[in-house]
Design an enzyme around this catalytic site. Structure first.
Site, short mmCIF file in Angstrom:
data_model
loop_
_atom_site.label_atom_id
_atom_site.label_comp_id
_atom_site.label_asym_id
_atom_site.label_seq_id
_atom_site.Cartn_x
_atom_site.Cartn_y
_atom_site.Cartn_z
N ILE B 150 -9.62 -1.07 0.42
CA ILE B 150 -10.02 -2.09 -0.27
C ILE B 150 -11.22 -1.98 -1.06
O ILE B 150 -12.25 -1.56 -0.69
CB ILE B 150 -10.18 -3.56 0.45
CG1 ILE B 150 -8.83 -3.99 1.07
CG2 ILE B 150 -10.37 -4.66 -0.60
CD1 ILE B 150 -8.79 -5.14 2.12
N CYS B 151 -11.34 -2.08 -2.50
CA CYS B 151 -12.36 -2.22 -3.43
C CYS B 151 -12.83 -0.54 -3.21
O CYS B 151 -12.09 0.37 -3.17
CB CYS B 151 -13.47 -3.14 -3.06
SG CYS B 151 -14.69 -3.21 -4.30
N GLN B 152 -14.16 -0.60 -2.98
CA GLN B 152 -14.84 0.73 -2.78
C GLN B 152 -14.35 1.46 -1.61
O GLN B 152 -13.98 2.63 -1.69
CB GLN B 152 -16.32 0.66 -2.53
CG GLN B 152 -17.16 1.85 -2.41
CD GLN B 152 -18.66 1.60 -1.86
OE1 GLN B 152 -18.86 0.48 -1.26
NE2 GLN B 152 -19.57 2.45 -2.36
N GLY B 154 -10.81 1.44 -1.03
CA GLY B 154 -9.65 1.91 -1.51
C GLY B 154 -10.10 3.32 -2.19
O GLY B 154 -9.37 4.26 -2.04
N MET B 174 -6.16 -1.27 -2.69
CA MET B 174 -6.32 -2.73 -3.25
C MET B 174 -7.48 -2.98 -4.25
O MET B 174 -8.41 -2.51 -3.46
CB MET B 174 -6.06 -3.45 -1.97
CG MET B 174 -6.08 -5.17 -2.45
SD MET B 174 -5.90 -6.23 -0.97
CE MET B 174 -4.44 -5.84 -0.36
#
Lengths: 397, 362
Positions: B150-152, B154, B174
């Site tokens: 998720i985010c970083q 990811g 994501m």
């Protein structure tokens, strides 16, 4: 809303009633809070019948010209009441309560400004240009009246004496009893840094006298004396401080331009609403549409390379100053035989490198084993390997 | 003559002010009743199964008798706390995944201290993530597992999957930034624009770790009025509803719960990813190995938020055509960055979509 002076008078009277009610509610809360929490807000809480300064504005709204003073009184009561009431609450709840009270203040300020705008615009304009001019004037008023988040940044670098005083104030944060004594340095620093070496020598001597009178004497260490290096260290610190102040000012110029542009965006929004005959019907709506318009404008400004570069320059100047500040602090720490940040960092760096090395060795050893670490590891480790691995992990970490 | 832009009667204006004050006072009373036990986060039962250097791997207690055999490991960003994916019962991606029968693990990156200042991206990706993956593989007996980044997290997961493709059965990225220079100009993410001219070396040299408050200030400046004024004005509307206030406070807690960033990892992430955009150029190096997105050969699901102001959709969408798998799919929702985890509408459909996608690849 009916236009003209009757309407304005009626509006003010309505606001007077609303404010009276508001003070009453907060005063009641403060009184109850004092009973409940045993921590009464200090100062006299206004009663429901009057607000601070009511006598100065008999029959009229305090927003008729003294908004700041009125809000300052209200802010004090709201802050104290909120603090007393939420003393035992979760810290996040405490912060949210303060945020909510602060927002009420902002909303009140918006309300005052909206009322002013209404007054300005209620008088018939003789031309579209006059209406535009009024809206522009209102936009400026809005931006001047709302607390700028970065207020205080906009001070241009002053003369050398005031900069030196600021530098010394910043150095107060440094450890060591001698640091405060630096303040004794004469404020004629401008001459020193302008090339008068006798001034510089005098200031440096004062610094080391301070050292010997405090920590030096206490620890019976030999006098360190002043040196060319020490002088240069202080001067580099001062130069970094001046650069930082300059960068802050330059950044504030860009910020203020963005702020002004955001006010214009708010005015443009109001103009569009007026032209489309979709007037604003509540204070909340005003806050929302104004915030949306100004945030959009600020976002555009923030994205511009000029803003990003000014911000980066300020940050870099702050970092350079911080490094100089650390030089000075570490000089003092070294003299008192206290480990410095740089020494701790170096120790941590070595530890980190060693941990990596140990892990790589373990990985290499595991790879050299006949069993694999994938599906095979599950069965192998269940018997022996897992416990060994975990124990090693803990030792390493 | 232009009509007056304000159409408010004195009576309604006075009423609104009085009501606002009443709401604020009521809100303060409500908030005063909320102690620390009321602002709990992380609703699902879990146990720590591995820990190292303040980093913890949790396994959530399965909520079905026989969870699916291939576990899912969630790797969150370093900049905020991972309990956002399990905030509260009715806003929990994790709980929904558990209810749908997944075996879910989560890496909690903890709070780096100054002693962690030298921690690198190699440590995070080839070190901690790899050891967590091994732990999950070992516990499940599976040679490869599903990874959700998720985010970083990811971006980290993409790097990890490229370097260790044999251990990742499928990858879900994501709201993950991939192209850090995507949509230059008007649509460029503010964080990208701000990071580019910064002297990152100087920052890390001067600060060591990058303070979480510094990061937070940046996030709040992205929308100063809405995040500092309008948000609390919205709180007035729910001030008398304790349940909603608690929900608000959980979000507040998460927003301001920002760990410091380990200095060396921050240095490399900002320079190699944000400034030099090396990931899509195949130039990122970790532990002496080049990260080649073409080595991401397992199935990839790219989930992004259409109104994301932190990770612009174009940044995530740059993954298309750059990975080495033909089993690549995109899924988007009309929400912002945070809405992806907490929006009620998203949570009604996203977990099921993820599980369906994973099932087809298990």
């Amino acid at each position: 809303m009916s236009e003209g002076q009757d309407g304005i008078g009626s509006m003010w009277q309505g606001m007077v009633d609303a404010q009276r009610q508001m003070w009453s509610q907060w005063a009641d809360l403060a009184a109850a809070g004092a009973q409940t929490a045993g921590a009464a807000p200090t100062g006299a809480a206004p009663t429901g019948a009057a607000w601070p300064g009511a006598a100065q504005w008999p029959g009229a709204s305090p927003w008729s010209g003294a908004t700041d003073a009125w809000l300052a009184s209200w802010r004090q009561l709201a802050h104290q009441t909120t603090t007393a009431w939420t003393a035992g609450a979760d810290p996040v709840a405490r912060d949210a309560a303060q945020g909510m009270a602060a927002t009420q203040e902002t909303m009140l300020r918006y309300g005052a400004l909206m009322q002013q705008a209404w007054s300005m615009l209620s008088a018939p304009a003789t031309s579209p240009e006059e209406t535009t001019a009024k809206l522009d004037a209102f936009g400026r008023l809005m931006q001047q009246s709302i607390a700028v988040p970065w207020s205080g940044l906009g001070t241009p670098p002053g003369d050398m004496n005031s900069l030196w005083a600021g530098y010394l104030a910043a150095l107060e944060r440094l450890p060591g009893p001698w640091a405060n004594l630096i303040k004794e340095v004469p404020t004629s620093a401008s001459r020193a840094f302008g090339g008068d070496s006798s001034e510089m020598l005098g200031q440096t001597r004062l610094l080391w006298d301070a050292w010997e009178r405090s920590a030096g004497r206490l620890l019976e260490t030999p006098s360190m004396g002043y040196s060319r290096e020490t002088t240069e260290m202080l001067q580099r610190g001062f130069e970094a401080w001046v650069d930082y102040r300059r960068a802050v000012f330059e950044f504030s110029v860009v910020l203020n331009e963005a702020w002004a542009a955001s006010g214009q965006a708010g005015v443009d929004m109001l103009r569009r609403r007026a032209e489309a005959n979709t007037p604003i019907t509540s204070l909340r709506e005003f806050v929302n549409v104004w915030s949306e318009a100004t945030d959009g404008s600020l976002e555009d400004a923030f994205r511009a390379p000029r803003y990003a570069e000014a911000q980066a320059a300020m940050l870099a100047a702050a970092m350079r100053y911080r490094l100089r500040e650390r030089d000075i602090a570490e000089t003092a720490l070294k003299m008192t035989d206290i480990p410095s940040r740089s020494e701790l960092d170096e120790t941590n760096r070595r530890l980190h490198a060693l941990k990596r090395e140990v892990r790589e060795l373990r990985r290499a050893m595991a790879a050299a084993q006949p069993t694999t670490r994938t599906a095979g590891r599950a069965s192998t480790d269940k018997a022996t390997g897992k416990a060994t691995d975990k124990a090693t992990d803990k030792e390493v970490s | 003559m232009m009509p007056n832009v304000f159409a408010i009667t004195p009576e309604t204006f006075a009423r609104e002010l009085a009501e606002m004050s009443r709401q604020t006072v009521a809100g303060v009373e409500t908030l005063s009743r909320i102690d620390s036990d009321d602002v709990t986060v992380g609703c699902s039962a879990k146990e720590a199964v591995w820990s190292e250097d303040g980093i913890t791997l949790y396994r959530f207690t399965p909520r079905v008798a026989e969870p699916r055999p291939v576990p899912l490991l969630i790797s969150y960003a370093l900049v905020n706390r991972p309990y956002m994916v399990d905030l509260q019962e009715d806003r929990s991606l994790v709980r929904n995944l558990l209810d749908l029968g997944l075996d879910v693990y989560l890496i909690d990156w903890g709070y780096p201290t100054r002693a962690d200042r030298w921690r690198t991206l190699d440590d995070y990706i080839n070190g901690y993530i790899d050891r967590c993956v091994d732990e999950v593989r070992e516990r499940s007996g599976q040679p490869a597992i599903h990874v959700l980044g998720i985010c970083q997290g990811g971006t980290f997961s993409l790097c990890y999957a490229a370097l260790h493709p044999d251990k990742v059965k499928s990858l879900i990225a994501m709201v993950a930034p991939v192209d850090f220079h995507a949509e230059s100009g008007a649509e460029c993410g503010l964080l990208n624009a701000w990071a580019r001219p910064m002297d990152i070396d100087l920052m890390v040299d001067a600060l060591g770790n990058i303070p979480g408050d510094f990061m937070n200030l940046g996030f709040l400046m992205l929308k100063p009025f809405q995040l500092n004024v309008a948000k609390y004005a919205g709180l007035l509307d729910i001030a008398e509803d304790e349940t909603k206030v608690r929900n608000f406070l959980r979000m507040e807690k998460w927003i301001f719960d920002s760990p410091d960033q380990a200095g060396e990892a921050y240095r490399q992430f900002l320079k190699d990813f944000y400034q030099d955009n090396k990931l899509i150029a195949g130039e990122v190096e970790l532990g002496g190995r080049r990260v080649d997105l073409k080595a991401v050969t397992m199935p990839v699901l790219n989930v992004f938020a259409e109104q994301d102001h932190l990770v612009p959709p174009a940044s995530s969408l740059a993954l298309a055509g750059r990975v080495g798998t033909t089993d690549y799919k995109e899924l988007s929702y009309p929400v912002g960055h945070i809405g992806m985890y907490v929006s009620g509408k998203v949570q009604k459909t996203l977990p099921a979509a993820l599980v369906e996608w994973l099932d087809a690849r298990s």
